[in-house]
Design a protein around this motif. Sequence first.
Motif: not given
Length: 96
Positions: A1-17, A35-39
């Motif tokens: 995964m690219s750093s951009r896709s990881i960042h987008e996934k982190l933002v989405a997971l943070t909002e869900q959390m 999951e955020i900590a693992r990423l």
Amino acid sequence: MSSRSIHEKLVALTEQMQAAAEAMDFEKAGALRNEIARLKGEAPGEGDPDSVTVGQPPPGAMGLGTQVPVRQPPKGWVKPKKPDFMTRNVKPRGRR
């Protein structure tokens, strides 16, 4: 995964959390936090002072006991100063 896709996934997971925490679904919020900590590459309880972080020794380490996990001190921990055994339990002269 690219750093951009990881960042987008982190933002989405943070909002869900945050949404799960507002809905009082703390089990889901905790799972999302892990999951955020693992990423991010962190241990899930790293901010918790009661948790103990255990890591594996580096690959290729050989010998007895290398399969035993290595304990890491918490962040900010400073090794205590070594006592001076030459001056311990010595009373100063002249004053009694």
